[in-house]
Design an enzyme around this catalytic site. Sequence first.
Site, mmCIF file in Angstrom:
data_model
loop_
_atom_site.group_PDB
_atom_site.id
_atom_site.type_symbol
_atom_site.label_atom_id
_atom_site.label_comp_id
_atom_site.label_asym_id
_atom_site.label_seq_id
_atom_site.Cartn_x
_atom_site.Cartn_y
_atom_site.Cartn_z
ATOM 1 N N LYS A 54 0.842 -1.209 0.000
ATOM 2 C CA LYS A 54 0.000 0.000 0.000
ATOM 3 C C LYS A 54 0.874 1.256 0.000
ATOM 4 O O LYS A 54 0.560 2.237 -0.687
ATOM 5 C CB LYS A 54 -0.934 -0.018 1.216
ATOM 6 C CG LYS A 54 -1.975 -1.155 1.155
ATOM 7 C CD LYS A 54 -2.707 -1.337 2.485
ATOM 8 C CE LYS A 54 -3.547 -2.609 2.491
ATOM 9 N NZ LYS A 54 -4.162 -2.887 3.795
ATOM 10 N N GLN A 98 -4.053 -1.436 10.225
ATOM 11 C CA GLN A 98 -3.992 -2.762 9.611
ATOM 12 C C GLN A 98 -4.448 -3.837 10.601
ATOM 13 O O GLN A 98 -3.982 -3.887 11.743
ATOM 14 C CB GLN A 98 -2.551 -3.044 9.141
ATOM 15 C CG GLN A 98 -2.372 -4.347 8.383
ATOM 16 C CD GLN A 98 -3.042 -4.373 7.021
ATOM 17 O OE1 GLN A 98 -3.206 -3.340 6.375
ATOM 18 N NE2 GLN A 98 -3.444 -5.540 6.580
ATOM 19 N N ASP A 121 -10.909 2.693 5.045
ATOM 20 C CA ASP A 121 -11.141 1.245 5.103
ATOM 21 C C ASP A 121 -12.634 0.907 5.044
ATOM 22 O O ASP A 121 -13.004 -0.239 4.793
ATOM 23 C CB ASP A 121 -10.601 0.710 6.443
ATOM 24 C CG ASP A 121 -9.405 -0.209 6.284
ATOM 25 O OD1 ASP A 121 -9.241 -0.792 5.197
ATOM 26 O OD2 ASP A 121 -8.654 -0.343 7.257
HETATM 27 N N1 GUN Z 1 -6.391 -6.912 7.044
HETATM 28 C C1 GUN Z 1 -6.851 -7.697 6.038
HETATM 29 N N2 GUN Z 1 -7.590 -6.969 5.173
HETATM 30 C C2 GUN Z 1 -7.588 -5.702 5.632
HETATM 31 C C3 GUN Z 1 -8.172 -4.486 5.163
HETATM 32 O O1 GUN Z 1 -8.857 -4.412 4.145
HETATM 33 N N3 GUN Z 1 -7.924 -3.390 5.922
HETATM 34 C C4 GUN Z 1 -7.197 -3.429 7.062
HETATM 35 N N4 GUN Z 1 -7.036 -2.307 7.742
HETATM 36 N N5 GUN Z 1 -6.647 -4.534 7.526
HETATM 37 C C5 GUN Z 1 -6.845 -5.661 6.814
#
Ligand code: GUN
Length: 294
Positions: A54, A98, A121
């Site tokens: 990301k 995350q 998110d």
């Molecule tokens: N962990 C697995 N998928 C995601 C996601 O889409 N966002 C976040 N913040 N953590 C994750």
Amino acid sequence: MNFPNLIDGRAIATQIQGELTQRIAALRSRGLQPGLAFVRVGEDPASKVYVGRKEKACAELGIISETHVLAEATSEADLLALIAKLNADSRLHGILVQAPLPKQIRQEVVYASVAPTKDVDGFHPVNVGKLMLGDTGGFLPCTPAGVRELLVRSGVKTDGAEVVILGRGNIVGKPMAAMLCQKGRAANATVTICHSATRDIKAHCRRADIIVAAMGVAEFLKADMVKPGVVVMDVGVNRVADPTAKTGSRLVGDVAFAEVQLIAGKITPNPGGVGPMTIAMLMQNTVRAAEMVA
Ligand code: GUN
């Protein structure tokens, strides 16, 4: 391996990033550069990889990003204090904490503490509520939004389609169902959610025009469970033992790809299908968050 029925998530994500480049240039001409904060707690190896990807996408697009890494033993109060600081920082338009988080931290409390206007998110209860109400002013969670975008850009009609979603999680299954059963564009489907207590999953799947596999069971969906021409979207990321691999393991999806792709009308490869779209949708949400304050 280049089958005509493959949905190329990498190519579609690249196309979306091209569109975002223009929106970011327009923002910069008005003196605004989008900014996104990542928060990672502990040293989960998969989370490190995901946040790294990301960050790279931000750098390529010209989105400012900053990553806060906290120790595994961090208290919930300390994490909430950091989020409060990020909420108040006007250089930042998006905040991503995350998952997974360590046991001492309540995930739902953390996600509810992110300002809804910075919740790229789409996990804050306000944004979840807006999705349920059909209010398009909120942020959509990135993975189901990416699946829907793949369907749209691959010319798959959802109107009146029978969609089966495997998995009822908050990140994919539930929001995916809400998006596809909505009245409107790229929606209007008849949606069934299957899960561990579903009596006859095979019967549901064999009726489906579109299957979204997101339950986290390696190669669960087999060829005898689908009808010819079905569209299959594979969200799964499962690590399985493989003595022939250098690392002793490899990643597979929730779909037995080799056999299902012989029958499917369209199918996402895995990797290279849904994964790149999750990141593209995160970038899109961040650009939108910046446009909302511009
Ligand atoms: N962990 C697995 N998928 C995601 C996601 O889409 N966002 C976040 N913040 N953590 C994750």
